[in-house]
Design an enzyme around this catalytic site. Structure first.
Site, PDB file in Angstrom:
ATOM      1  N   ASP A 151     -11.853   7.829   6.418  1.00 22.21           N
ATOM      2  CA  ASP A 151     -10.529   8.571   6.459  1.00 22.21           C
ATOM      3  C   ASP A 151     -10.929   9.883   6.602  1.00 22.21           C
ATOM      4  OD1 ASP A 151      -8.096   9.676   6.389  1.00 22.21           O
ATOM      5  OD2 ASP A 151      -7.594   8.541   4.420  1.00 22.21           O
ATOM      6  N   TYR A 172       0.887  -1.157   0.107  1.00 16.41           N
ATOM      7  CA  TYR A 172       0.084   0.047   0.105  1.00 16.41           C
ATOM      8  C   TYR A 172       0.952   1.199  -0.072  1.00 16.41           C
ATOM      9  CZ  TYR A 172      -3.590   3.069   2.092  1.00 16.41           C
ATOM     10  OH  TYR A 172      -4.596   4.320   2.254  1.00 16.41           O
TER      11      TYR A 172
END
Lengths: 120, 120
Positions: free
Chosen positions: A38, A14
């Site tokens: 997020d 990631y």
């Protein structure tokens, strides 16, 4: 249940995919119906289309991710990492917690950061 | 909802109380019916009696906690911290995620670490 080694490798992939300017590599780590919160406290986004758009925008911003300490695994299907998002005029300190499904894909991402974690 | 400043101060008090050998100071940060999942993947323990026993044992072990990077807040009622547990013959790298209730007490603690986070 995915192994700790698998989960840690996914979180490293990631970071690496993000920093290589390759949002598709990041999105490929997620399940089709994954959710992203997020930051934590904001309504989550869901599904591959929304997630693709999210990472395309974030990667295009020129932000880079720098791990502050090694990625943590768990005895369950969850792994976590503390990192700093470096932008031209800002840094954000974040802890991401990722939950994995049976196929080893990320089913949930929760990013812990608030206004007090932003430095300009 | 507790402020980020409140949550970060609570996590710092957790570390400081633990390192001062004062488990009561740590337990006082938790709600009466709080749950602790340490490590994530293990059945949680619940309630003040179990939590008091848990921290009494952990503090008595002589372990000390060292923050690896500043505590993170969030836009919700959750804060997180990456730290290392230092023991005489072992270190464990952990990320704790703590959820707070309306009274500013910790209602849930989840500790992310696995066997690959232990160094002897």
């Amino acid at each position: 249940m995915p192994s700790q080694e698998h989960m840690k490798a996914a979180l490293q992939a990631y970071v690496d995919g993000f920093n290589a300017g390759d949002p598709a590599a990041v999105v490929a780590l997620f399940a089709d119906d994954a959710t992203i919160e997020d930051p934590v406290g904001k309504p989550p986004i869901t599904g591959r289309e929304a997630i693709t758009e999210f990472y395309a925008g974030n990667v295009a911003s020129g932000a880079k991710l720098s791990l502050d300490t090694p990625v943590r695994g768990s005895h369950g299907n969850v792994a976590a990492m503390a990192f700093t998002v470096e932008m031209p005029n800002m840094r954000i300190r974040v802890i991401d917690v990722m939950t994995f499904d049976e196929d080893g894909l990320i089913s949930e991402m929760r990013a812990h950061w608030g206004s007090t974690d932003v430095e300009s």
